[in-house]
Design an enzyme around this catalytic site. Structure first.
Site, PDB file in Angstrom:
ATOM      1  N   THR A 100       2.059   6.196   5.884  1.00  0.00           N
ATOM      2  CA  THR A 100       3.462   5.295   5.983  1.00  0.00           C
ATOM      3  C   THR A 100       4.356   6.141   6.815  1.00  0.00           C
ATOM      4  O   THR A 100       5.159   7.139   6.021  1.00  0.00           O
ATOM      5  CB  THR A 100       4.093   5.062   4.551  1.00  0.00           C
ATOM      6  OG1 THR A 100       2.931   4.271   3.951  1.00  0.00           O
ATOM      7  CG2 THR A 100       5.089   4.029   4.863  1.00  0.00           C
ATOM      8  N   LYS A 175       5.003  -2.255   7.202  1.00  0.00           N
ATOM      9  CA  LYS A 175       4.337  -1.367   6.025  1.00  0.00           C
ATOM     10  C   LYS A 175       5.809  -1.229   5.219  1.00  0.00           C
ATOM     11  O   LYS A 175       5.792  -1.047   3.923  1.00  0.00           O
ATOM     12  CB  LYS A 175       3.669  -0.018   6.298  1.00  0.00           C
ATOM     13  CG  LYS A 175       3.642   0.797   5.222  1.00  0.00           C
ATOM     14  CD  LYS A 175       2.589   0.037   3.841  1.00  0.00           C
ATOM     15  CE  LYS A 175       2.179   1.074   2.901  1.00  0.00           C
ATOM     16  NZ  LYS A 175       1.410   0.223   1.699  1.00  0.00           N
ATOM     17  N   LYS A 244      10.955   7.804  -0.384  1.00  0.00           N
ATOM     18  CA  LYS A 244      10.636   8.142   1.125  1.00  0.00           C
ATOM     19  C   LYS A 244      10.545   6.940   2.114  1.00  0.00           C
ATOM     20  O   LYS A 244      11.247   6.931   3.038  1.00  0.00           O
ATOM     21  CB  LYS A 244       9.546   9.268   1.393  1.00  0.00           C
ATOM     22  CG  LYS A 244       9.523   9.663   2.831  1.00  0.00           C
ATOM     23  CD  LYS A 244       8.402   8.816   3.511  1.00  0.00           C
ATOM     24  CE  LYS A 244       7.053   9.072   3.048  1.00  0.00           C
ATOM     25  NZ  LYS A 244       5.709   8.153   3.822  1.00  0.00           N
TER      26      LYS A 244
END
Length: 300
Positions: A100, A175, A244
């Protein structure tokens, strides 16, 4: 599987819970798979499970280099520095980034990959280690049709569902959008369950009601019964990784110049207390302080 599919050689870079399971799944499907990781323990573990492993500086020539890494910075390092796939990978091979990653960085790296005579595909995944081990991941694909078609046998062996959402970087954009909603749903569902519990409704009954209506989500249908109410908290995805991803989503929105106040509120909520939960805790732990407050209020 055709002979052409079996002859497709794949090097998996990053043998953590996701990358290691993806490598084993692809090997079981008949592909020629080699794995590598900067950590000796990861390589030793996968070698014991029958995977061919090499040191990061001894990568074989492969048709596909499948990256399963924590951040865009790690992806950049693998491409540009150590081991330096831009220079080492055979011309025409495909770089597939299942991490990701930051979409802006992905687009920059995709241009460098193309300039080096290679092909790029971002393919972030969902489904956790269990999905990686069973070949039933969900994949969001960012790249051109020709590249996707070339690696489709590999994608089919790894995933139950694949969605092509656009050019390079697009998979990572979607995503981040998905993980923003996932993070928000964990908080809102926990608050809804806490409210119902305070009113005397059993959490499982509350969830059953929500899941019969329009408020349901993957969080209420899967995460709460699987990991929260069971108190197992072993989904394989950490709070630090979700934090994150939320920062990346916020940064992407800022770069696009669009104010998203709810996104910022979710980012703030996930970063409010670095100890509850800690970065190493399962990400479903974010629900616990909310549910605990309702329990404490009830005891008073």
């Amino acid at each position: 599987m055709s002979q052409a599919s079996r002859s497709l050689s794949i090097t998996v870079i990053g043998l953590g819970q996701m990358g290691g399971n993806m490598a084993l799944t692809l090997k079981a499907a008949g592909f020629v798979v080699t794995g590598t990781d900067v950590f000796d323990a990861a390589r030793t573990k996968l070698a014991a499970l029958g995977l061919s492993v090499v040191a990061p500086d001894a990568l074989p020539a492969s048709d596909v280099y499948l990256l399963s890494l924590p951040t865009s910075a790690h992806v950049r390092e693998v491409l540009e520095a150590s081991p330096g796939l831009l220079a080492l990978a055979p011309k025409g091979s495909v770089i597939v980034d299942t991490s990701t990653s930051d979409p802006a960085v992905s687009r920059e790296l995709a241009e460098k990959v193309t300039a080096a005579g290679l092909h790029w595909l971002d393919a972030p995944v969902s489904g956790g280690p269990k999905g990686a081990a069973s070949g039933k991941l969900g994949m969001l694909l960012g790249g051109d049709d020709t590249t996707i078609e070339r690696v489709m046998p590999m994608l089919e062996a790894m995933s139950a569902k694949r969605t092509h959402v656009g050019g390079p970087g697009s998979g990572h954009v979607v995503k981040l959008a998905n993980n923003y909603l996932c993070a928000a749903h964990l908080i809102t569902t926990a608050e809804a369950v806490a409210m119902a519990a305070k009113a005397g409704v059993d959490p499982a009954a509350c969830l059953a009601g929500i899941n019969s209506g329009s408020g349901r989500s993957a969080i209420s249908e899967v995460n709460f019964p699987e990991w929260v109410l069971s108190e197992r908290f072993d989904s394989g995805f950490t709070t630090g990784l979700m934090r994150k991803d939320l920062r990346l989503a916020r940064d992407a929105a800022e770069q696009l110049g669009i104010p998203l106040p709810l996104l910022q509120a979710v980012v703030d909520a996930w970063h409010a207390n670095p100890e509850q939960p800690t970065d190493t805790d399962d990400f479903n732990h974010i629900t616990m302080p909310i549910l605990a407050r309702a329990s404490q209020a009830e005891s008073h």
